[in-house]
Write an enzyme that holds these catalytic residues in place. Structure first.
Site, mmCIF file in Angstrom:
data_model
loop_
_atom_site.group_PDB
_atom_site.id
_atom_site.type_symbol
_atom_site.label_atom_id
_atom_site.label_comp_id
_atom_site.label_asym_id
_atom_site.label_seq_id
_atom_site.Cartn_x
_atom_site.Cartn_y
_atom_site.Cartn_z
ATOM 1 N N GLU A 174 0.837 -1.210 0.000
ATOM 2 C CA GLU A 174 0.000 0.000 0.000
ATOM 3 C C GLU A 174 0.869 1.256 0.000
ATOM 4 O OE1 GLU A 174 -3.549 1.938 2.790
ATOM 5 O OE2 GLU A 174 -2.126 0.511 3.639
ATOM 6 N N LYS B 132 -9.289 2.904 -3.262
ATOM 7 C CA LYS B 132 -9.870 2.415 -2.012
ATOM 8 C C LYS B 132 -11.224 3.074 -1.809
ATOM 9 C CE LYS B 132 -8.710 1.690 2.878
ATOM 10 N NZ LYS B 132 -7.702 1.943 3.934
ATOM 11 N N CYS C 45 -5.653 -2.288 2.350
ATOM 12 C CA CYS C 45 -5.520 -2.198 3.803
ATOM 13 C C CYS C 45 -6.711 -2.854 4.498
ATOM 14 C CB CYS C 45 -5.334 -0.743 4.229
ATOM 15 S SG CYS C 45 -4.846 -0.539 5.954
#
Length: 537
Positions: A288, A352, A405
């Site tokens: 990430e 995301k 994540c």
């Protein structure tokens, strides 16, 4: 046992609070990295006995009568979450000058809020409470519902749902394919609460037998599922993936002076030759926000990526994506996965969609910024959420479900538009949490997504734990927390997907209904009028 149960039931004041708190804190030993699930045979019976003695005054009204039960559940939850997520405070110490003041909010405030769900669960269970088997069925149903509510209320934070405690090894993970994490949470509470029945005698034989049957089915299905997967001739994928774990210290990650060193390290690790006799990886995965700069500010980075990649290779990397504010729109930053081909061109991306409150964005931003609050990841002024979730196309005809994540802790995010995909792709940065239980807990939850979906999991972390997991939840290769390096592994094949998210949701609902009916009818049975010790028919 009866003497212990009676002592706990009759406890009051500070002793009662401490019993509930430490019973909850003890339960954390069932979670990674400890995985000692047997402690739940202590934690939940203590909670049941506390609830046995949690009767409010008869003339206090419904809320007044339920207040002691709510308190017992809240203190149990407070202990569980303080002991289970205290490490979140470590993220605030990365930039201690700006965020150390918020340490009590992370270590005590968030657990206090999450404990409300467990308090609500015990209060709800107390409505159908009895002195027999029904009360542990009521508690199981209420806990299952509370864990489900934790997954979406206030954007959701289902971290360390109780069901994860019953899955310390792949053999004990397979049942989640059938009932999901929330159904397994309900069944876990039922099974581990069963010893409480021994302390109060009533319903003990039936309860212990039911718990043994459920636990045996849990293990039996694990054996059956693993045998079925091993017997299936799924064949090799012929896709070799390299995972890069640079283990960059979080305090240096966005330091301008460190950018070149970090980028060079990523390139050097990625360019390492494969082990002798091993094939060259076709896909290289960085974690990430691995790129330590915006690509718009460093266009030369694309040519360096192209120079590093060999013909036919691709790079999959987390990065920050900048969107210029055109037409009067504000500038935006996204937490993104990019796919680069061997010419350094971006051939795919995914943003995301489920951001971390207070970490990546501020809820009620306009109001809270006036109070001087900022997101913890404030380097770019906070992130915006992606507006769609779909499969990420990779080279070689593969497609991945992107999980950036903590998106991996939400079961429903493993299903996206465009189809099922060939793998789960989880890029993360657990360096925020240091050498604590946090990264182990995070990895376990991602591991369970592989079992639910029957897709292999490819997980690259800046600092631990990077893994490749097969569709049975078994770790094929990994890099430990704190370790810097790479590993190459053939991508495990996906398995046949029998149960969908909708199937698991239905089965979870069925479990709750069965538990509620069990609680209701045993409670009613207890209250039937009797003549000569026999209930009227």
């Amino acid at each position: 046992m009866e003497r212990i149960a009676e002592s706990i039931m009759l406890s009051w004041g500070g002793k009662r609070i401490l019993l509930a708190f430490f019973a909850g804190a003890l339960a954390v030993l069932a979670l990674p990295p400890f995985n000692f699930f047997a402690v739940l045979f202590v934690s939940f019976p203590v909670l049941v006995w506390l609830l046995d003695g949690a009767s409010g005054p008869a003339d206090a009204g419904m809320l007044g009568r339920l207040r002691p039960a709510f308190a017992a559940g809240w203190w149990f939850g407070f202990g569980y979450f303080v002991a289970g997520i205290w490490w979140l405070g470590n993220a605030l110490l990365v930039e201690a000058d700006g965020f150390a003041w918020a340490l009590p909010l992370a270590v005590l405030g968030l657990p206090a809020v999450l404990a409300l769900f467990y308090g609500a669960a015990t209060a709800l269970a107390r409505v159908l409470w009895s002195d027999g088997l029904g009360r542990i069925a009521a508690l199981a149903a209420a806990f299952g519902l509370s864990e489900w509510a934790r997954s979406f209320v206030l954007t959701g934070f289902p971290w360390n749902a109780i069901g994860y405690a019953a899955m310390p090894a792949p053999l004990m993970m397979q049942s989640v394919e059938l009932v999901g994490i929330f159904g397994l949470s309900a069944l876990t509470v039922f099974v581990f609460s069963a010893p409480a029945l021994v302390g109060t005698s009533r319903g003990a034989v039936a309860g212990i037998m039911a718990a043994l049957l459920l636990f045996s089915a849990h293990i039996g299905y694990g054996w059956f599922a693993l045998s079925r997967l091993d017997a299936a001739d799924m064949g090799p994928t012929d896709t070799v993936i390299r995972i890069v774990q640079p283990a960059i210290d979080q305090s240096a990650k966005w330091d301008v002076a460190e950018r070149e060193r970090i980028f060079a390290r990523l390139l050097d690790l990625s360019a390492l030759p494969p082990r002798e006799g091993q094939p060259r990886p076709s896909h290289i995965v960085w974690p990430e926000t691995a790129l330590p700069f915006l690509l718009t500010e460093n266009p030369g980075a694309l040519s360096r990526i192209a120079d590093m990649l060999q013909v036919g290779q691709s790079l999959i990397s987390g990065a920050v994506r900048f969107e210029d504010g055109t037409g009067g729109a504000p500038e935006r930053y996204y937490n993104t996965i990019y796919v680069f081909d061997d010419e350094g061109q971006i051939i795919g991306s995914a943003d995301k969609a489920h951001l971390v409150p207070f970490g990546e964005y501020l809820p009620f931003e306009a109001w809270l910024r006036k109070l001087g609050l900022t997101p913890v990841a404030e380097t770019f002024g906070g992130f915006s959420a992606g507006d769609r979730r779909g499969l990420l196309a990779l080279q070689g005809g593969l497609s991945a479900v992107p999980l950036i994540c903590y998106e991996a802790i939400f079961p429903d995010l493993s299903q996206v538009s465009g189809g099922r995909g060939d793998l789960l792709l989880n890029v993360t940065n657990d360096a925020w949490y240091g050498m604590t239980p946090g990264p182990y807990q995070h990895m376990r939850q991602a591991q369970i997504r592989a079992v639910e979906t029957r897709l292999p999991l490819v997980r690259a972390a800046n600092n631990g734990i990077s893994v490749v997991v097969d569709s049975a939840g078994r770790i094929v290769a990994s890099l430990s927390l704190g370790e810097s390096g790479v590993f190459d592994v053939e991508l495990p094949p996906r398995a046949k997907h029998v149960w969908s998210i909708a199937n698991r949701q239905f089965n979870f609902g069925l479990i709750v209904i069965i538990m509620v009916f069990t609680a209701f009818f045993t409670r009613n049975g207890k209250r039937r009028p009797q003549i000569d010790g026999k209930p009227l028919k």
